[in-house]
Enzyme design. Structure first.
Site, PDB file in Angstrom:
ATOM      1  N   GLN A 162      33.251 -13.256 -25.103  1.00  0.00           N
ATOM      2  CA  GLN A 162      33.032 -14.412 -24.208  1.00  0.00           C
ATOM      3  C   GLN A 162      32.533 -14.006 -22.817  1.00  0.00           C
ATOM      4  O   GLN A 162      31.718 -14.691 -22.215  1.00  0.00           O
ATOM      5  CB  GLN A 162      34.350 -15.190 -24.076  1.00  0.00           C
ATOM      6  N   HIS A 171      35.612 -22.853 -31.955  1.00  0.00           N
ATOM      7  CA  HIS A 171      36.419 -21.825 -31.276  1.00  0.00           C
ATOM      8  C   HIS A 171      37.888 -22.191 -31.486  1.00  0.00           C
ATOM      9  O   HIS A 171      38.475 -22.949 -30.712  1.00  0.00           O
ATOM     10  CB  HIS A 171      36.091 -21.788 -29.787  1.00  0.00           C
ATOM     11  N   TRP A 187      36.275 -26.785 -22.509  1.00  0.00           N
ATOM     12  CA  TRP A 187      34.865 -27.189 -22.500  1.00  0.00           C
ATOM     13  C   TRP A 187      34.662 -28.612 -22.990  1.00  0.00           C
ATOM     14  O   TRP A 187      33.677 -29.243 -22.679  1.00  0.00           O
ATOM     15  CB  TRP A 187      34.035 -26.227 -23.373  1.00  0.00           C
ATOM     16  N   HIS A 198      25.862 -16.700 -29.529  1.00  0.00           N
ATOM     17  CA  HIS A 198      25.695 -17.815 -28.584  1.00  0.00           C
ATOM     18  C   HIS A 198      24.438 -17.489 -27.778  1.00  0.00           C
ATOM     19  O   HIS A 198      24.441 -16.549 -26.979  1.00  0.00           O
ATOM     20  CB  HIS A 198      26.889 -17.911 -27.636  1.00  0.00           C
ATOM     21  N   HIS A 228      30.605 -23.857 -36.656  1.00  0.00           N
ATOM     22  CA  HIS A 228      30.763 -23.297 -35.297  1.00  0.00           C
ATOM     23  C   HIS A 228      31.928 -23.967 -34.572  1.00  0.00           C
ATOM     24  O   HIS A 228      31.834 -25.114 -34.134  1.00  0.00           O
ATOM     25  CB  HIS A 228      29.467 -23.501 -34.507  1.00  0.00           C
ATOM     26  N   ASP A 255      32.164 -27.149 -32.314  1.00  0.00           N
ATOM     27  CA  ASP A 255      32.297 -26.205 -31.209  1.00  0.00           C
ATOM     28  C   ASP A 255      33.720 -26.177 -30.642  1.00  0.00           C
ATOM     29  O   ASP A 255      34.319 -25.117 -30.568  1.00  0.00           O
ATOM     30  CB  ASP A 255      31.279 -26.502 -30.098  1.00  0.00           C
ATOM     31  N   GLU A 311      22.612 -20.811 -24.195  1.00  0.00           N
ATOM     32  CA  GLU A 311      23.349 -22.063 -24.006  1.00  0.00           C
ATOM     33  C   GLU A 311      23.372 -22.377 -22.512  1.00  0.00           C
ATOM     34  O   GLU A 311      24.383 -22.245 -21.822  1.00  0.00           O
ATOM     35  CB  GLU A 311      24.780 -21.973 -24.553  1.00  0.00           C
TER      36      GLU A 311
HETATM   37 FE   FE2 Z   1      30.345 -22.073 -29.008  1.00  0.00          FE
END
Ligand code: FE2
Length: 428
Positions: free
Chosen positions: A159, A66, A322, A217, A64, A316, A220
């Protein structure tokens, strides 16, 4: 007895297995495949490496990440609150300036960084909620560009929600037609709970129509009322998609009351759903609205693992809105899981290692491509953890404890990367 020289011979290794004890062997590689594994092989080779008791493992699996947003930290501004939602706002601004080359170059740079640290299988999410689908196009081109040394799966990830903007549903389907490997979603970020449920049904429809895997997702958020996981699980049962479905993050599971959580755990046992936890990022993102006690914001990894549910771990993010940190090292991820999920018992530490290797491979459905076995593609890594420095049973523990250097990375039978461990010299 002598044999024809092979391309590559690894001598004196300790080979890890998922289902049986570590064994002391030599490994012979020819034409990209593993051709022999046994103690004291008689082969000669073009290249022979004496590993002096170091551990050999199948490669790390990054299940996982991005890659469209990697290495954009600070662009256009730093996430000062540290929350998921400020991160989404910053990314909304940054993605206005995305170009195909920008996405592709950063993704390939990150993939090289990962590969040098022993990752040869990656599942990346591609944001498909902007009109030009630049992130998706860039990552599909990156998938092609790295295919000789890295297996990359691309998830079409809306997203901003499947129903967050009028065009998003069509963009998600367009991503399927363009060749995304997996359908994604974000039901807890849809405008209403009803839209969240509707989005999950649409994702399952698309997966069945285009014969793709699913990775959502899911929940979360710290909201203990965010319960889309049960909807995903119900759809997995009703469609029979089971193990082809993954629930990522599921951090709200850590906040559910125990009566509900235990009912859900029992239900999940019947689904064959895969779970992915991202402990590095979620320990920093979640719990931001708590005072004290402050929640850990990680799903129930230990309990899922104890009941035999497939759990893997992801990074991630690497240096994005993030999560400003990260290097792509999967032993950092496993090490954090040991801490945050309180998995410090010896079988639990071993399980965390398996979550960044075999269990990630199961999530990605790598099947015959994965594993250090005769006849399989020669993909393996050598780590700086060795017998007799520790017992063979302690190699996973030692690798996680020291975040051992990955000394050699072998991809498709070729030596892809070599790193010398740092050496400290006592001068006292
Ligand atoms: Fe994610």
């Amino acid at each position: 007895m002598t044999s024809q020289p092979v391309d590559l011979l690894l001598r004196h290794c300790y080979l890890l297995h998922i289902d049986r004890a570590t064994e002391a062997v030599d490994i012979a590689i020819q034409d990209g495949k593993i051709v022999a594994i046994a103690p004291q092989l008689p082969h000669s080779a073009q290249l022979e490496l004496d590993l002096a008791g170091q551990m050999v493992s199948p490669p790390f699996v990054e299940s996982h990440i991005h890659l469209d947003s990697v290495m954009t930290v600070g662009e256009p501004r730093w996430n000062q609150s540290g929350t998921l939602f400020e991160g989404i706002e910053i990314w909304r601004e940054r993605k206005q300036t995305l170009t195909l080359e920008d996405v592709k170059e950063r993704a390939i740079a990150a993939l090289k960084q990962q590969a040098m640290q022993g990752v040869l299988f990656v599942r990346t999410h591609a944001d498909v909620s902007e009109q030009t689908l630049t992130a998706l196009k860039g990552l599909l081109e990156a998938r092609e560009a790295v295919k000789d040394w890295m297996t990359l799966q691309v998830v079409a990830f809306p997203q901003d929600g499947v129903y967050g903007s009028p065009q998003n549903e069509a963009l998600l389907e367009e991503a399927m037609k363009m060749g995304a490997d997996v359908v994604g979603g974000i039901p807890h970020y849809e405008l209403t709970r009803e839209d969240g449920v509707r989005s999950i049904h649409r994702i399952f429809e698309l997966a069945q129509q285009y014969d793709r895997l699913i990775d959502i997702h899911c929940d979360e958020i710290d909201d203990d009322q965010s319960r889309f996981l049960e909807v995903v699980a119900a759809c997995a049962v009703r469609t029979g998609m089971g193990s082809r479905v993954t629930a990522s993050h599921t951090t709200a599971f850590g906040s559910y009351n125990n009566a509900y959580a235990f009912k859900l755990l029992g239900f999940l046992q019947r689904t064959q759903l895969n779970f992915i936890a991202n402990p590095l990022i979620n320990i920093t993102l979640q719990g931001r609205t708590d005072t004290y006690p402050k929640r850990r914001g990680v799903t129930r990894v230990k309990e899922l693992w104890q009941q035999g549910t497939n759990v893997s771990l992801g990074h991630d993010c690497i240096q994005d809105p993030w999560y400003s940190l990260g290097t792509g090292n999967m032993l950092d991820v496993a090490n954090m899981a040991v801490h945050v999920c309180q998995m410090t018992g010896t079988p639990e530490i071993d399980a965390c290692y398996n979550m960044v290797t075999w269990q990630g491979a199961k999530t990605l459905h790598l099947e015959d491509q994965y594993g250090v076995e005769v006849g399989k593609p020669a993909n393996l890594i050598v780590l700086d953890a060795s017998v007799p420095m520790v017992q063979p049973t302690q190699l996973r523990y030692e690798a996680i404890r020291r975040r051992a250097t990955v000394r050699y990375v072998i991809s498709r039978g070729k030596l892809l990367a070599h790193t010398e461990p740092a050496q400290a010299h006592w001068k006292g």
